[in-house]
Write an enzyme that holds these catalytic residues in place. Structure first.
Site, PDB file in Angstrom:
ATOM      1  N   GLU A   1      52.196  80.039  16.368  1.00 14.76           N
ATOM      2  CA  GLU A   1      51.569  80.751  17.503  1.00 14.76           C
ATOM      3  C   GLU A   1      50.231  81.361  17.098  1.00 14.76           C
ATOM      4  OE1 GLU A   1      51.747  81.127  20.653  1.00 14.76           O
ATOM      5  OE2 GLU A   1      53.504  79.874  20.896  1.00 14.76           O
TER       6      GLU A   1
HETATM    7  C1  LIG Z   1      58.443  75.987  11.282  1.00 13.78           C
HETATM    8  C2  LIG Z   1      57.301  75.692  12.201  1.00 13.78           C
HETATM    9  C3  LIG Z   1      57.499  75.639  13.563  1.00 13.78           C
HETATM   10  C4  LIG Z   1      56.453  75.314  14.427  1.00 13.78           C
HETATM   11  N1  LIG Z   1      56.680  75.162  15.781  1.00 13.78           N
HETATM   12  C5  LIG Z   1      55.714  74.624  16.557  1.00 13.78           C
HETATM   13  C6  LIG Z   1      55.984  74.222  17.908  1.00 13.78           C
HETATM   14  O1  LIG Z   1      57.092  74.418  18.418  1.00 13.78           O
HETATM   15  N2  LIG Z   1      54.993  73.612  18.613  1.00 13.78           N
HETATM   16  C7  LIG Z   1      53.757  73.377  18.091  1.00 13.78           C
HETATM   17  O2  LIG Z   1      52.929  72.815  18.769  1.00 13.78           O
HETATM   18  N3  LIG Z   1      53.465  73.769  16.823  1.00 13.78           N
HETATM   19  C8  LIG Z   1      54.396  74.371  16.042  1.00 13.78           C
HETATM   20  N4  LIG Z   1      54.120  74.727  14.744  1.00 13.78           N
HETATM   21  C9  LIG Z   1      52.774  74.535  14.234  1.00 13.78           C
HETATM   22  C10 LIG Z   1      52.019  75.844  14.010  1.00 13.78           C
HETATM   23  O3  LIG Z   1      51.704  76.434  15.228  1.00 13.78           O
HETATM   24  C11 LIG Z   1      50.791  75.525  13.140  1.00 13.78           C
HETATM   25  O4  LIG Z   1      51.282  75.218  11.847  1.00 13.78           O
HETATM   26  C12 LIG Z   1      49.797  76.654  13.107  1.00 13.78           C
HETATM   27  O5  LIG Z   1      49.186  76.793  14.340  1.00 13.78           O
HETATM   28  C13 LIG Z   1      48.718  76.455  12.046  1.00 13.78           C
HETATM   29  O6  LIG Z   1      48.180  75.170  12.106  1.00 13.78           O
HETATM   30  P1  LIG Z   1      48.108  74.285  10.778  1.00 13.78           P
HETATM   31  O7  LIG Z   1      49.433  74.330  10.125  1.00 13.78           O
HETATM   32  O8  LIG Z   1      47.547  72.972  11.115  1.00 13.78           O
HETATM   33  O9  LIG Z   1      47.110  75.089   9.844  1.00 13.78           O
HETATM   34  P2  LIG Z   1      45.516  74.929   9.872  1.00 13.78           P
HETATM   35  O10 LIG Z   1      45.015  75.041  11.259  1.00 13.78           O
HETATM   36  O11 LIG Z   1      45.125  73.749   9.077  1.00 13.78           O
HETATM   37  O12 LIG Z   1      45.084  76.252   9.087  1.00 13.78           O
HETATM   38  C14 LIG Z   1      45.118  76.343   7.654  1.00 13.78           C
HETATM   39  C15 LIG Z   1      44.558  77.718   7.242  1.00 13.78           C
HETATM   40  O13 LIG Z   1      43.201  77.813   7.676  1.00 13.78           O
HETATM   41  C16 LIG Z   1      43.027  78.985   8.469  1.00 13.78           C
HETATM   42  N5  LIG Z   1      42.028  78.689   9.520  1.00 13.78           N
HETATM   43  C17 LIG Z   1      41.938  77.596  10.296  1.00 13.78           C
HETATM   44  N6  LIG Z   1      40.900  77.702  11.133  1.00 13.78           N
HETATM   45  C18 LIG Z   1      40.323  78.896  10.885  1.00 13.78           C
HETATM   46  C19 LIG Z   1      39.195  79.586  11.410  1.00 13.78           C
HETATM   47  N7  LIG Z   1      38.449  79.082  12.388  1.00 13.78           N
HETATM   48  N8  LIG Z   1      38.909  80.802  10.906  1.00 13.78           N
HETATM   49  C20 LIG Z   1      39.669  81.362   9.949  1.00 13.78           C
HETATM   50  N9  LIG Z   1      40.715  80.743   9.399  1.00 13.78           N
HETATM   51  C21 LIG Z   1      41.055  79.529   9.861  1.00 13.78           C
HETATM   52  C22 LIG Z   1      44.371  79.302   9.040  1.00 13.78           C
HETATM   53  O14 LIG Z   1      44.490  80.686   9.356  1.00 13.78           O
HETATM   54  C23 LIG Z   1      45.288  78.897   7.900  1.00 13.78           C
HETATM   55  O15 LIG Z   1      45.408  79.936   6.972  1.00 13.78           O
HETATM   56  C24 LIG Z   1      55.149  75.103  13.881  1.00 13.78           C
HETATM   57  C25 LIG Z   1      54.949  75.200  12.504  1.00 13.78           C
HETATM   58  C26 LIG Z   1      55.989  75.469  11.665  1.00 13.78           C
HETATM   59  C27 LIG Z   1      55.739  75.510  10.175  1.00 13.78           C
END
Ligand SMILES: Cc1cc2nc3c(=O)[nH]c(=O)nc-3n(C[C@H](O)[C@H](O)[C@H](O)COP(=O)(O)OP(=O)(O)OC[C@H]3O[C@@H](n4cnc5c(N)ncnc54)[C@H](O)[C@@H]3O)c2cc1C
Length: 601
Positions: free
Chosen positions: A441
């Site tokens: 989220e």
């Molecule tokens: C157990 C679990 C359940 C989940 N459930 C759902 C679900 O039901 N539906 C769904 O759609 N998704 C779901 N997710 C996905 C989750 O919402 C994402 O993992 C999350 O939004 C982060 O995206 P990412 O993992 O691609 O990280 P990334 O976006 O790659 O981010 C990596 C790091 O970079 C930082 N970062 C990225 N962009 C910026 C910026 N502009 N400025 C500063 N920092 C930044 C982030 O804060 C993070 O620390 C789930 C994930 C998990 C692990």
């Protein structure tokens, strides 16, 4: 896992005594159904259900986890039966509109039940929890036909739902998403692509799963402006209302992860699946934003849940575990050693957990009240004001409550010493389960950018003022109250400083946009501590009034006052560190070149 007791007394304190929910419901269109008797009965029954049915499955869920095979996902033993009883009890429909089969009770009452469910067993609670997101989307943006076909089944709990946003190459940056939706002659769409990390994407609790999917139309502009929203059910609804053909959406695998083992985190493959557009084309993200606040509050609640569980475990253990003597001499001379609760450092940990759990509960129910007003008030000005305030509080609640929930879970483990690290006590599960809340989220960093950039600076501080005005009014009203001086004076200083800091960062940002990103997390944490300072001061006010009136529950109210004093003396000083860090500017963060980070390795 320690035996779970629903924190009903504190929920009632916050809702009824601090925030006057009975008056709030009387003034809310539709709230008249939520009389104190009805609310009490629901909370009592919800507490019993959570304690007896859901909590005993928490450890089972962690140990067994979910398993995947070609035929689907099997949830841990007992999950399905508990879900059946949840549906039979009418819990999914509590806070949904009567015309869709709901009970028409206020959203904030649903929050109270969700709190108890989440504390009893977060992983289990995610199955019905995710369906709430799907229901809110359909309610706000679905056509009448879509509502009739899907919403009523979701409201009854017969079907569950998911939110499918994330793809392998995009999580935070949804503008990169690739899932495609091709229009068909019959008005439907063929949806193709892969979504990952989809919570409750596949399971055996319900006969059908309604996926709400973000995808691109063929003529979509690039980036976030080209994203549309679709309903993609696992089984297409049959004309008569039952289940029709199996759709071309399937779970390719499930993730093996750190915590919340009882909840299936799925890779979902859409292979030309039949989908239906919700809302206008290319406006999918806008549609999602309309309920994002409630979804994010749902995750904020997870922080509270883990803090509450940590507290319940740690306080019992600290009273029983005997180690060493108090520095000032034995407190239990009849025993071979004193219980560890006599030691100042153990008290520091217990009080920190308690201050976060109870302070965050106040922040949550204050925000939930704004959700009710923003959604149901008939007065447009009132709705807009609640929306502004909610927009400001949501990123704070989401990030601050989950960060402090994780800290509380870690301290809960620490109180147990080495035993906390051992599985059987349940504290390590609580810590593992709590970690995800800072990620999904929207991560803490992303919430912080939303708060400082979108919510505060882009409104020229208007959203911040919506809250600081409330604090200012409180400080003015109680400035002369001797009993509250120790809270009101530092709170008033903080409230003024909050605006000044915002101005300073805003000025720095005009020179260099990176300043916003550099200050954001410290600004958010500062804001969280400031919010809790207000709620703790206000809780101290209530406690003081009750004690002066000779309440029969003097110990309860004294503990509130003492915890408020602890919060101001031992937690609030953390804001000083955040002030220094947020004003240090982007320089120290940005001057090290990306390629030089690992020089010398
Ligand atoms: C157990 C679990 C359940 C989940 N459930 C759902 C679900 O039901 N539906 C769904 O759609 N998704 C779901 N997710 C996905 C989750 O919402 C994402 O993992 C999350 O939004 C982060 O995206 P990412 O993992 O691609 O990280 P990334 O976006 O790659 O981010 C990596 C790091 O970079 C930082 N970062 C990225 N962009 C910026 C910026 N502009 N400025 C500063 N920092 C930044 C982030 O804060 C993070 O620390 C789930 C994930 C998990 C692990």
């Amino acid at each position: 896992m320690p035996e779970f007791k629903a924190p009903l007394r504190d929920i009632r304190f916050v809702r009824d005594e601090l925030l006057d929910y009975p008056a709030h419901y009387r003034g809310l269109p539709g709230g008249e159904e939520a009389t104190p008797d009805v609310v009490d009965a629901i909370l009592e029954e919800g507490a019993r259900f959570c304690e007896e049915v859901i909590a005993p499955l928490n450890r089972v869920g962690d140990l067994e986890g979910c398993s995947w095979s070609e035929s689907g996902v099997k949830t841990p033993s007992g999950f399905k039966e508990a879900y059946r009883r949840y549906v039979e009890g009418g819990w999914p429909s509590l806070a949904h509109a009567v015309e869709h089969g709901g009970q028409g009770l206020p959203e904030s009452l649903g929050v109270a039940v969700t709190e108890m469910v989440g504390e009893a067993n977060w992983a289990w609670g995610m199955y019905p929890g995710l369906a709430q997101g799907a229901m809110n989307t359909l309610f706000a943006h679905g056509t009448e036909e879509q509502k009739a076909a899907y919403l009523t089944r979701l409201v009854s709990g017969e079907w569950t739902g998911t939110m499918c946003l994330t793809e392998p190459h995009c999580g935070t940056d949804l503008g990169l998403l690739r899932t495609r939706a091709e229009p068909q002659a019959d008005g439907s769409y063929r949806v193709s692509g892969t979504k990952i990390f989809i919570s409750a994407g596949e399971h055996d609790l319900a006969e059908n799963i309604v996926h709400i999917v973000l995808a691109r139309l063929p003529d979509a502009p690039p980036g976030t402006k080209g994203i549309s929203l679709f309903i993609v059910p696992k089984f297409l609804p049959a004309a008569g209302g039952g289940l029709g053909a199996r759709n071309r959406v399937s779970c390719g695998s499930i993730e093996h992860k750190m915590g919340i083992h009882g909840n299936a985190t799925c890779v979902m493959n859409f292979d030309g699946a039949t989908g239906f557009l919700i809302g206008p084309p290319h406006k999918g993200l806008n549609c999602m934003f309309t309920f994002m606040n409630t979804a994010r509050l749902g995750t904020a609640l997870q922080g509270l849940a883990h803090a509450e569980v940590a507290f319940q475990g740690a306080i019992r253990y600290a009273r029983e575990r005997l180690q060493m003597r108090a520095l000032s001499g034995p407190k239990a001379p009849e025993l071979p050693a004193d219980p560890i609760i006599v030691h100042p450092d153990v008290r520091r940990m217990l009080l920190t957990i308690k201050a976060f759990a109870e302070g965050n509960r106040a922040l949550l129910y204050f925000s939930a009240k704004q959700v009710d007003i923003a959604r149901y008030s008939q007065d447009a000005t009132e709705r807009a004001a609640a929306d502004l305030l909610l927009g400001f509080l949501t990123p704070i609640a989401k990030a601050f409550m989950t960060e402090t929930g994780f800290e509380a879970a870690s301290l809960g483990l620490q109180v147990y010493g080495g035993h906390g690290y051992i599985r059987e006590w349940g504290m390590e599960q609580n810590l593992r389960d709590s970690r995800i809340a800072m990620l999904y989220e929207g991560t803490t960093g992303v919430q912080a950018l939303d708060l400082l950039g979108r919510k505060v600076l882009m409104t020229q501080g208007e959203s911040l003022k919506a809250f600081t005005k409330i604090v200012h009014k409180f400080c003015k009203a109680h400035a002369e109250d001797e009993g509250l001086k120790a809270f009101v004076e530092p709170l008033a200083r903080l409230n003024q400083e909050w605006g000044e800091l915002t101005l300073k960062i805003g000025m720095q940002a005009m020179q260099d946009r990176e300043e916003v990103g550099a200050a954001a997390v410290d600004y958010l944490m500062y804001s969280g501590y400031a919010c809790l300072a207000y709620f703790w001061a206000d809780m101290a006010r209530v406690a003081q009034e009750r004690l002066a009136a000779g309440s029969g529950e003097a110990a309860f109210y004294r503990a509130k006052l003492q915890t408020a004093r602890f919060y101001f003396a031992r937690i609030l000083p953390r804001t000083r560190g955040h002030v220094e860090a947020m004003l240090a500017g982007a320089g120290p963060l940005m001057e090290l070149a990306a390629e030089d980070f690992d020089l010398g390795y």
